[in-house]
Motif scaffolding. Structure first.
Motif, short mmCIF file in Angstrom:
data_model
loop_
_atom_site.label_atom_id
_atom_site.label_comp_id
_atom_site.label_asym_id
_atom_site.label_seq_id
_atom_site.Cartn_x
_atom_site.Cartn_y
_atom_site.Cartn_z
N CYS A 1 52.75 13.60 -17.61
CA CYS A 1 53.10 12.19 -17.51
C CYS A 1 53.37 11.61 -18.90
O CYS A 1 53.21 12.31 -19.90
N GLY A 2 53.80 10.36 -18.93
CA GLY A 2 54.09 9.77 -20.23
C GLY A 2 53.65 8.31 -20.31
O GLY A 2 53.63 7.60 -19.31
N ALA A 3 53.30 7.88 -21.52
CA ALA A 3 52.98 6.47 -21.77
C ALA A 3 53.78 6.05 -23.00
O ALA A 3 53.87 6.80 -23.96
N HIS A 4 54.40 4.88 -22.92
CA HIS A 4 55.27 4.43 -24.01
C HIS A 4 55.00 2.96 -24.28
O HIS A 4 54.70 2.21 -23.35
N THR A 5 55.13 2.55 -25.50
CA THR A 5 54.89 1.15 -25.84
C THR A 5 56.04 0.64 -26.70
O THR A 5 56.40 1.28 -27.68
N PHE A 6 56.62 -0.49 -26.27
CA PHE A 6 57.72 -1.08 -27.04
C PHE A 6 57.40 -2.54 -27.36
O PHE A 6 57.86 -3.44 -26.66
#
Lengths: 480, 248
Positions: free
Chosen positions: A399-404
């Motif tokens: 899975c992935g987690a991203h922050t913008f």
């Protein structure tokens, strides 16, 4: 696969309990989208001319717009001509609950939302939106006694046109973005709420959205106006049957808080997320925005996002009034092949405005979870403050987690804090719990609940319990 | 009948064989001590007994209270009364210590057919134990082991031991990281939990801890085997000649 990963994936593969379909005769417009579609929806609702014009302007604007693809999500282009834009149970508008089709009442009962008032949770009024229309609104009369207007959007257009006209589109303009413009053109129903000055709404208000028909989209519009010095707490819930194809849900929510008013808006979003292979599920492309128009007004968004194949939503606050406050509390879970791109915008315009952002993303399976946020303080927003905390929890290694995050400070008195963490449920943590006699499922629930605690405590108490259960179910099979 | 009976136990972690045939019998009411140099397999023995997934058993049998321990999964072993005080307890940020303790106590009570404790009953029960292990109530509110000092982590393990009341308590280097006062306190606590129906298996490096305990058997571990067993006199030999004298 490590033990934790296998355990996580098993835990997640629980069935979607709200995935049943209610066979009903419906009145639907044929698939396709044109000016005629817009006119036909407006005509079905016997809308005034100004609203039809407003819709048509939105539609023409939409035609010139491009589907946005900047979100961290992958999906095939949507064929906007393939879906039907209006589907309603074939029944004359029920005047009271006794006239509502028993099958529809039964549907809501199965979902745990009994509409018959004697069975209702004390202190919660419900507007039930079934496909394109509102089928029932409870406690209307009781609320009217204190001057609170709570009804379907269609009724509001007929019964309170001056209020609707005054506020509609003032927070989310009809051409705001691609999906908001589409919604403005074809929205079919939704909830309307007005709290008069210096009134504390005596009960929780809620809207329960149910998509039932296949091959339709749901485009509802909610407008909540809290007049000066008033207070309201509002909750929405959403479910849909399990289907192999994707369905579009493009809603708009506008909140207006005048001087000293407070709106708490909570969402428990449990649209069908698609199956374990990523087939089907709702595209949840929603525009939600609140305007803290008056001094010292407050708006908070709390969302528990467990469903949908793709979530694209950024409940935001415009902090226009001096000393106004905005908050965004979010838990977003993505499991299997779900994708979520969610976050908020805090636009500080007034002096001494403050905002709080607490975002908790949980990713499992092949889920992708992105936090996208903007904190902006204009030149006039002296002493504006923001605190942002953005935490990600990962289960498994697919899975992935991203922050913008984006921060724009337009004057030198602004204070902005941003904290972020990423953590993983580790094999050792699970083993530690198991060595104490706690099952893997309970251990995961415990860790997830602990992770989300700060957001869950913002929910009205009755719903916090539901939300906890839902978190457990959404992650069942995540560990195994 | 022995509570724990280990016969010919061979265990690998990854591709490395660690235990090369361990035999051990432990009866209720006894305190056994396993000593040995680093890497001799002491901690692996502790881990395999509680079903740690890293431990692969290639040969041997373990009977516990008349059942095959190796056929039980980790939770079941815990619920049946096998407890490990971890050498390095893991941190679980976000989960309140009290929450974990209550979940563990209630899992155990459910298993024993007792009624679960509500928050109030649990708190009054835990308060009594807190004093005994020398923990402040504030440690209940903190996240599990998160930011705890070495000593606090050990005391937290002892607190769980006191609350869960296991039949077989395995204490893996409970003395490491403690100063002399801390060690004395831990020993007092262990002694107070030493009952006729409970067996204890202590894994340690240092003989000093044993001065404060009534130890029944001492085993020296080397190269994945228990190479010598006896009483406290073994500790004396050890202090004179080191582990070299016992090498397999």
């Amino acid at each position: 696969m490590s033990t934790a990963n296998k355990e996580i994936s098993d835990l997640l593969n629980e069935r979607y309990a709200a995935g049943f379909y209610t066979p009903l005769e419906t009145d639907s417009v044929p698939p396709g989208l044109s000016e005629d579609t817009v006119r036909s929806i407006s005509a079905r609702k016997a809308e005034p001319e100004w609203l039809l014009k407003w819709r048509l302007r939105a539609y023409r604007r939409w035609l010139e717009m491009q589907e946005p693809h900047w979100a961290h999500a992958k999906y095939a282009p949507i064929d906007y001509q393939a879906a039907s834009y209006y589907s309603a149970p074939k029944q004359d508008k029920p005047k009271s609950l006794d006239e509502v089709d028993p099958q529809i009442l039964e549907t809501y009962e199965k979902l745990g939302i009994p509409l018959r008032e004697r069975e209702l949770l004390a202190g919660v009024a419900v507007d039930a939106v079934f496909d394109s229309v509102s089928v029932a609104t409870t406690f209307k009369e009781k609320l009217a006694e204190v001057g609170v207007i709570f009804c379907s959007f269609s009724d509001a257009v007929q019964e309170h046109p001056q209020l609707v006209r005054k506020y509609l589109g003032t927070v989310v303009p009809r051409g705001d973005n691609f999906y908001a413009a589409l919604n403005a053109a074809v929205f079919s129903d939704g909830s309307f709420c007005y709290i008069p000055p210096d009134t504390r709404c005596p009960m929780e208000l809620s809207t329960y959205f149910r998509i039932n028909a296949g091959n339709t989209g749901q485009f509802e519009r909610t407008l909540v106006v809290a007049d000066r010095g008033s207070h309201v707490s509002y909750l929405e819930g959403c479910t849909a049957p399990m289907r192999d194809n994707n369905q579009l849900h493009a809603a708009v929510v506008e909140l207006v808080a005048l001087e000293d008013a407070e709106i708490k808006y909570s969402t428990v979003q449990n649209w069908y997320p698609g199956d374990a292979q990523g087939r089907g599920g709702i595209y949840n492309f929603v525009t939600k925005r609140g305007d803290c128009r008056g001094a010292r007004s407050r708006i908070s968004w709390t969302q528990i996002e467990t469903g949908s194949a793709i979530t694209w939503k950024y409940p935001s606050c415009i902090l226009r009034g001096d000393h106004s406050r905005g908050a965004f509390y979010s838990v977003a879970i993505t499991n299997n092949w779900q994708q979520a791109d969610t976050g908020t915008k805090m636009i500080h315009l007034g002096r001494h405005t403050s905002s709080t952002i607490i975002s908790k993303g949980i990713s499992a399976g092949h889920g992708q979870n992105a936090y996208r946020g903007m904190v902006e303080a204009g030149p006039r927003a002296s002493h504006a403050r923001n605190f942002t905390q953005c935490d990600s929890l990962l289960m498994g290694d697919q899975c992935g987690a991203h922050t913008f995050p984006v921060i724009r400070a337009g004057n030198c008195t602004v204070q902005v804090e941003h904290e972020a963490t990423t953590s993983k449920i580790s094999d050792e943590q699970l083993f530690y719990c198991r060595q104490r006699g706690i099952s893997t499922e309970d251990a995961v629930a415990m860790i997830v609940n602990g992770f989300c605690q700060r957001v869950l405590e913002e929910l009205p108490m009755e719903f916090a319990v539901e939300a906890r259960k839902l978190l457990g179910i959404s992650l069942e099979g995540a560990i195994g | 009948m022995n509570m724990l009976e280990i016969r010919g136990l061979e265990v690998s972690i990854g591709d490395t064989q660690i235990l090369r045939g361990v035999d051990l019998s432990v009866s209720a009411g006894e305190i056994h001590v396993i000593m040995g140099p680093n890497g001799s397999g002491k901690s692996t023995l502790a881990k395999v007994l509680v079903g740690h997934p890293d431990c692969e058993v290639s040969s041997g049998e373990v009977d516990y209270a008349g059942r095959s321990l190796l056929e039980m999964d980790a939770e079941e072993r815990a619920l049946e009364g096998v407890f490990l005080a971890f050498q390095n307890p893991v941190e679980i940020p976000g989960v309140g210590n009290a929450y974990l303790l209550k979940a563990a106590v209630n899992a155990m009570r459910r298993h024993r057919g007792e009624t679960e404790l509500d928050a109030f009953d649990f708190l009054s029960m835990v308060r009594e134990q807190l004093q005994q292990v020398g923990m402040s109530e504030d440690m209940l509110k903190r996240s599990v082991n998160a930011g705890f000092s070495g000593g606090e982590k050990k005391r937290n393990e002892l607190l769980q031991l006191a609350l869960l009341k296991p039949r077989l308590a395995i204490l893996d280097e409970l003395d490491s990281g403690l100063d002399i006062d801390g060690m004395k306190a831990v020993c007092t606590q262990i002694s107070s939990m030493h009952t006729p129906d409970r067996a204890m298996l202590l894994v340690t490096h240092y003989p000093r801890m044993l001065e404060h305990l009534r130890v029944d058997h001492v085993h020296i571990m080397s190269g994945g085997r228990l190479v010598q067993s006896g009483g406290l006199e073994l500790v004396g030999h050890l202090e004179q000649g080191g582990y070299e004298t016992f090498s397999a």
